[in-house]
Design a protein around this motif. Structure first.
Motif, PDB file in Angstrom:
ATOM      1  N   SER A 106       0.827  -1.196   0.000  1.00  0.00           N
ATOM      2  CA  SER A 106       0.000   0.000   0.000  1.00  0.00           C
ATOM      3  C   SER A 106       0.868   1.255   0.000  1.00  0.00           C
ATOM      4  O   SER A 106       1.954   1.263   0.587  1.00  0.00           O
ATOM      5  CB  SER A 106      -0.904   0.012   1.242  1.00  0.00           C
ATOM      6  N   PRO A 107       0.368   2.326  -0.625  1.00  0.00           N
ATOM      7  CA  PRO A 107       1.097   3.596  -0.580  1.00  0.00           C
ATOM      8  C   PRO A 107       0.856   4.359   0.727  1.00  0.00           C
ATOM      9  O   PRO A 107       1.516   5.345   1.009  1.00  0.00           O
ATOM     10  CB  PRO A 107       0.532   4.374  -1.765  1.00  0.00           C
ATOM     11  N   ARG A 108      -0.077   3.853   1.555  1.00  0.00           N
ATOM     12  CA  ARG A 108      -0.415   4.543   2.809  1.00  0.00           C
ATOM     13  C   ARG A 108      -0.944   3.515   3.802  1.00  0.00           C
ATOM     14  O   ARG A 108      -1.803   2.717   3.460  1.00  0.00           O
ATOM     15  CB  ARG A 108      -1.502   5.580   2.517  1.00  0.00           C
ATOM     16  N   PRO A 115       2.782   9.295   2.953  1.00  0.00           N
ATOM     17  CA  PRO A 115       2.677   8.358   1.831  1.00  0.00           C
ATOM     18  C   PRO A 115       4.052   7.815   1.450  1.00  0.00           C
ATOM     19  O   PRO A 115       5.068   8.482   1.625  1.00  0.00           O
ATOM     20  CB  PRO A 115       2.106   9.212   0.700  1.00  0.00           C
ATOM     21  N   GLU A 117       5.979   3.685   0.129  1.00  0.00           N
ATOM     22  CA  GLU A 117       5.790   2.284  -0.244  1.00  0.00           C
ATOM     23  C   GLU A 117       5.826   1.462   1.028  1.00  0.00           C
ATOM     24  O   GLU A 117       6.841   1.467   1.739  1.00  0.00           O
ATOM     25  CB  GLU A 117       6.901   1.809  -1.175  1.00  0.00           C
ATOM     26  N   GLN A 139       8.623  -0.446   5.362  1.00  0.00           N
ATOM     27  CA  GLN A 139       8.556   0.705   4.474  1.00  0.00           C
ATOM     28  C   GLN A 139       9.797   0.689   3.597  1.00  0.00           C
ATOM     29  O   GLN A 139      10.905   0.421   4.080  1.00  0.00           O
ATOM     30  CB  GLN A 139       8.526   2.002   5.289  1.00  0.00           C
TER      31      GLN A 139
END
Length: 162
Positions: A106-108, A115, A117, A139
């Protein structure tokens, strides 16, 4: 902010036997739905997650902190992180056969984290009536996956149907 996260980690330490942890559940409703990623992303994330789990299994808790991502390091302290891992290790032991269960890219991942990766890699270990689920949250920083969270849950089934 560090004091707030330290308080949350202390709460986590006190609730580890039940191990139901939630951070801002209502705010997380606006977050994007995670994806399973492609095979290359999965292999890279699994390798990184297993590396961190090996450190935890070997009780190299300080090393996990040194290799942790900025989201963890900015919102916690080494003392709180290391002691949470020590308590989790004593409480849950070392899983014998980790089976990969899945990925969530997810980006978030939280409204309080910028935000980027992110990935959650989930493993399960079952022995008899006991099931242990581990979630490694990472992350991407400087072209590699950095640990920013670790959650563990142990379930025991009771009764004749278990």
């Amino acid at each position: 902010m560090k004091q707030r996260l330290a308080g949350l980690l202390l709460l986590l330490l006190m609730t580890l036997p039940g191990c139901t942890v939630s951070f801002n559940p209502s705010a997380n409703q606006d977050l994007p739905e995670p994806t399973s990623g492609n095979r290359e992303q999965q292999l890279e994330a699994e390798q990184a997650a297993r590396m961190y789990l090996q450190m935890i299994d070997r009780k190299q808790f300080e090393k996990t902190w040194r290799m942790a991502g900025s989201a963890l390091r900015d919102q916690s302290s080494e003392f709180a992180w290391v002691n949470m891992l020590k308590l989790a290790s004593k409480t849950f032991g070392t899983p014998q056969q980790r089976t990969l269960e899945g990925f969530g890219f997810s980006p978030r991942i939280d409204v309080n984290v910028p935000p980027g990766e992110y990935v959650l890699v989930q493993f399960k270990d079952s022995a008899g009536k006991v099931t242990v689920t581990e979630k490694v949250v990472m992350q991407r920083e400087q072209a590699s996956w950095k640990l920013i969270g670790y959650f563990i849950n142990k379930r025991v089934q009771y009764g004749a149907d278990a």
